[in-house]
Write a protein that holds these residues in place. Structure first.
Motif, PDB file in Angstrom:
ATOM      1  N   GLN A  71     -13.916   9.843  -8.733  1.00 58.40           N
ATOM      2  CA  GLN A  71     -13.509  11.000  -7.585  1.00 58.40           C
ATOM      3  C   GLN A  71     -13.160  10.205  -6.440  1.00 58.40           C
ATOM      4  OE1 GLN A  71     -16.336  13.989  -7.336  1.00 58.40           O
ATOM      5  NE2 GLN A  71     -17.393  13.475  -9.413  1.00 58.40           N
ATOM      6  N   VAL A  72     -12.842   9.041  -6.291  1.00 63.94           N
ATOM      7  CA  VAL A  72     -12.655   8.757  -4.948  1.00 63.94           C
ATOM      8  C   VAL A  72     -11.420   7.691  -5.020  1.00 63.94           C
ATOM      9  CG1 VAL A  72     -15.025   8.446  -4.202  1.00 63.94           C
ATOM     10  CG2 VAL A  72     -13.945   6.556  -5.379  1.00 63.94           C
ATOM     11  N   PRO A  73     -10.524   7.719  -4.059  1.00 63.81           N
ATOM     12  CA  PRO A  73      -9.339   6.824  -3.761  1.00 63.81           C
ATOM     13  C   PRO A  73      -9.857   5.361  -3.920  1.00 63.81           C
ATOM     14  CG  PRO A  73      -9.590   7.932  -1.707  1.00 63.81           C
ATOM     15  CD  PRO A  73     -10.689   8.277  -2.613  1.00 63.81           C
TER      16      PRO A  73
ATOM     17  N   MET B   6       0.778  -1.168  -0.039  1.00 68.22           N
ATOM     18  CA  MET B   6       0.034   0.174  -0.194  1.00 68.22           C
ATOM     19  C   MET B   6       0.877   1.134   0.119  1.00 68.22           C
ATOM     20  SD  MET B   6      -3.198  -0.660  -0.254  1.00 68.22           S
ATOM     21  CE  MET B   6      -4.464   0.311   1.069  1.00 68.22           C
ATOM     22  N   ALA B   7       1.860   1.286   0.806  1.00 71.07           N
ATOM     23  CA  ALA B   7       2.975   2.561   0.757  1.00 71.07           C
ATOM     24  C   ALA B   7       3.968   1.888   1.628  1.00 71.07           C
ATOM     25  CB  ALA B   7       2.259   3.354   1.917  1.00 71.07           C
TER      26      ALA B   7
ATOM     27  N   HIS C 149      -3.600  10.090  -3.498  1.00 74.22           N
ATOM     28  CA  HIS C 149      -4.421   9.000  -3.892  1.00 74.22           C
ATOM     29  C   HIS C 149      -3.613   7.911  -4.381  1.00 74.22           C
ATOM     30  CE1 HIS C 149      -7.580  11.994  -4.919  1.00 74.22           C
ATOM     31  NE2 HIS C 149      -8.379  11.035  -4.495  1.00 74.22           N
TER      32      HIS C 149
ATOM     33  N   PRO D  82      -6.456   7.373 -13.909  1.00 73.42           N
ATOM     34  CA  PRO D  82      -5.481   7.851 -14.563  1.00 73.42           C
ATOM     35  C   PRO D  82      -4.079   7.074 -14.790  1.00 73.42           C
ATOM     36  CG  PRO D  82      -5.190   8.911 -12.563  1.00 73.42           C
ATOM     37  CD  PRO D  82      -6.635   7.911 -12.423  1.00 73.42           C
ATOM     38  N   VAL D  83      -4.407   5.676 -14.121  1.00 68.17           N
ATOM     39  CA  VAL D  83      -3.349   4.815 -14.340  1.00 68.17           C
ATOM     40  C   VAL D  83      -3.283   4.348 -15.779  1.00 68.17           C
ATOM     41  CG1 VAL D  83      -2.385   2.377 -13.415  1.00 68.17           C
ATOM     42  CG2 VAL D  83      -3.429   4.171 -11.893  1.00 68.17           C
ATOM     43  N   ASP D  84      -2.029   4.044 -16.057  1.00 68.07           N
ATOM     44  CA  ASP D  84      -1.698   3.106 -17.224  1.00 68.07           C
ATOM     45  C   ASP D  84      -1.993   1.898 -17.371  1.00 68.07           C
ATOM     46  OD1 ASP D  84      -0.737   2.382 -19.754  1.00 68.07           O
ATOM     47  OD2 ASP D  84       1.259   3.079 -19.671  1.00 68.07           O
TER      48      ASP D  84
ATOM     49  N   GLU E  69      -3.696  12.696  -9.186  1.00 67.27           N
ATOM     50  CA  GLU E  69      -3.630  11.762  -7.924  1.00 67.27           C
ATOM     51  C   GLU E  69      -2.929  12.420  -7.011  1.00 67.27           C
ATOM     52  OE1 GLU E  69      -2.123   7.465  -8.362  1.00 67.27           O
ATOM     53  OE2 GLU E  69      -2.250   7.801 -10.539  1.00 67.27           O
TER      54      GLU E  69
ATOM     55  N   ARG F   3      -2.067  -1.328  -7.276  1.00 69.22           N
ATOM     56  CA  ARG F   3      -1.853   0.141  -7.464  1.00 69.22           C
ATOM     57  C   ARG F   3      -2.773   0.913  -6.579  1.00 69.22           C
ATOM     58  NH1 ARG F   3      -0.812   5.094  -8.688  1.00 69.22           N
ATOM     59  NH2 ARG F   3      -0.041   5.615 -10.835  1.00 69.22           N
ATOM     60  N   ARG F   4      -2.199   1.872  -5.728  1.00 68.43           N
ATOM     61  CA  ARG F   4      -3.308   2.925  -5.128  1.00 68.43           C
ATOM     62  C   ARG F   4      -3.523   3.947  -6.103  1.00 68.43           C
ATOM     63  NH1 ARG F   4      -1.725   3.946   0.916  1.00 68.43           N
ATOM     64  NH2 ARG F   4      -3.710   4.661   1.016  1.00 68.43           N
ATOM     65  N   THR F   5      -4.921   4.512  -6.369  1.00 71.05           N
ATOM     66  CA  THR F   5      -5.083   5.287  -7.523  1.00 71.05           C
ATOM     67  C   THR F   5      -6.281   6.002  -7.039  1.00 71.05           C
ATOM     68  OG1 THR F   5      -5.179   5.944  -9.782  1.00 71.05           O
ATOM     69  CG2 THR F   5      -5.959   3.830  -9.141  1.00 71.05           C
ATOM     70  N   ARG F   6      -6.861   6.804  -8.096  1.00 69.31           N
ATOM     71  CA  ARG F   6      -8.206   7.369  -7.993  1.00 69.31           C
ATOM     72  C   ARG F   6      -9.031   6.747  -9.142  1.00 69.31           C
ATOM     73  NH1 ARG F   6     -10.086  11.256 -11.237  1.00 69.31           N
ATOM     74  NH2 ARG F   6      -8.248  11.097 -12.537  1.00 69.31           N
TER      75      ARG F   6
END
Lengths: 186, 109
Positions: free
Chosen positions: A140-142, A62-63, B60, A120-122, B17, A134-137
């Motif tokens: 409008q939400v994570p 996650m991080a 994000h 927006p992730v590839d 993001e 992958r954490r992303t959007r």
């Protein structure tokens, strides 16, 4: 859990109920952190932006200081107790977040496109490969999204926006909404 | 569209993001500083038409703060680097110097 969102168009989208999730936070570079994971749950520490699944259990990165552990819902108390037993006095925290998150499963050849429309992730097949986490959007939400194998993706979001995410996914997968970007060799 | 590679997780993150954190490498002015210095610390920011050092948070994504060096005129990104430094690292400065000979990050306020 009442969410039974299910839709079939570009992809089969199901709300997954009853999965247990545990957040483990701490210094991931430390040997202790790896030991806790290995000894308590026999799980490996994934590389950044990766996940590993074995049957119903899994772990996602996650991080730099956090992993998300997936276990069947009924196994959460046992897994949590095992983790806390191995953590002892170390500065590592394990928390049951099963009820904080909603989980979705996307299956089918169009699943990749459904996600690519909203994030927006590839998602190119050469870039977002099985095992990517992958954490992303999502609109409008994570969210956190991962690929399990060729046509299977998983997704978690906060439960409070679960209905919104279910609607987004269903809409993006609606019959007739295909773009065909990835199948066209993109 | 601005895309920055988060140095904490390695993901190529789209601007949407990220959460912007404003100008980087500000020196905190607190008790004991002059009124002018405190006002400048609170309110006065560079707004260059050119090289700019900025703070960003991968809001994000992995949730961590980092620094980015980019050109506000061309949108060229010179690089991203750790948030735990008080000045840009040399490799970033070298990359900037290739495009902007004689550039100095010492400009201050």
């Amino acid at each position: 859990m009442s969410e039974t969102a299910r839709s079939q168009g570009l992809a089969r989208i199901e709300a997954v109920a009853g999965r247990g999730m545990i957040t483990l936070k701490g210094d991931m570079d430390s040997r202790r952190f790896k030991n806790v994971l290995a000894k308590a749950l026999d799980l490996p520490l994934p590389d950044p932006l990766r996940c590993a699944f074995e049957g119903a259990r899994g772990i996602g990165w996650m991080a730099p200081d956090e992993v998300l552990i997936f276990v069947p819902g009924a196994e959460v108390p046992e897994a949590l107790a095992a983790l806390r037993d191995k953590i002892g006095d170390d500065h590592i925290t394990a928390v049951d977040v099963s009820d904080a998150r909603a989980q979705f499963r996307l299956t089918g050849p169009g699943a990749r496109e459904v996600l690519a429309k909203l994030s927006p992730v590839d998602f190119a097949p050469a870039r977002f490969v099985p095992g990517t986490f992958r954490r992303t959007r999502l609109a409008q939400v994570p969210v956190a999204v991962w690929q399990k194998d060729a046509d299977r993706f998983g997704l978690v979001c906060f439960r409070s926006v679960g209905g919104y995410v279910a609607g987004l996914l269903a809409n993006a997968a609606a019959p007739g909404a295909e773009v065909g970007y990835f199948t066209a060799g993109g | 569209m601005l895309r920055l590679t988060c140095p904490c997780c390695g993901a190529a993150a789209d601007e949407t993001e990220l959460a912007p954190g404003g100008e980087a490498h500000l020196l905190r002015q607190g008790p004991g500083s002059s009124d002018d210095a405190f006002e400048a610390y609170l309110f006065q920011r560079k707004n260059p038409y050119g090289v700019h050092f900025e703070r960003w948070r991968h809001a994000h994504g992995c949730g961590k703060w980092f620094h980015a060096a980019r050109d506000t005129r061309t949108l060229e990104v010179f690089g991203t680097y750790s948030a735990q430094v008080s000045a840009p690292p040399q490799d970033i400065l070298d990359r900037i110097a290739e495009k902007h000979p004689g550039f100095s990050s010492e400009g201050g306020q």
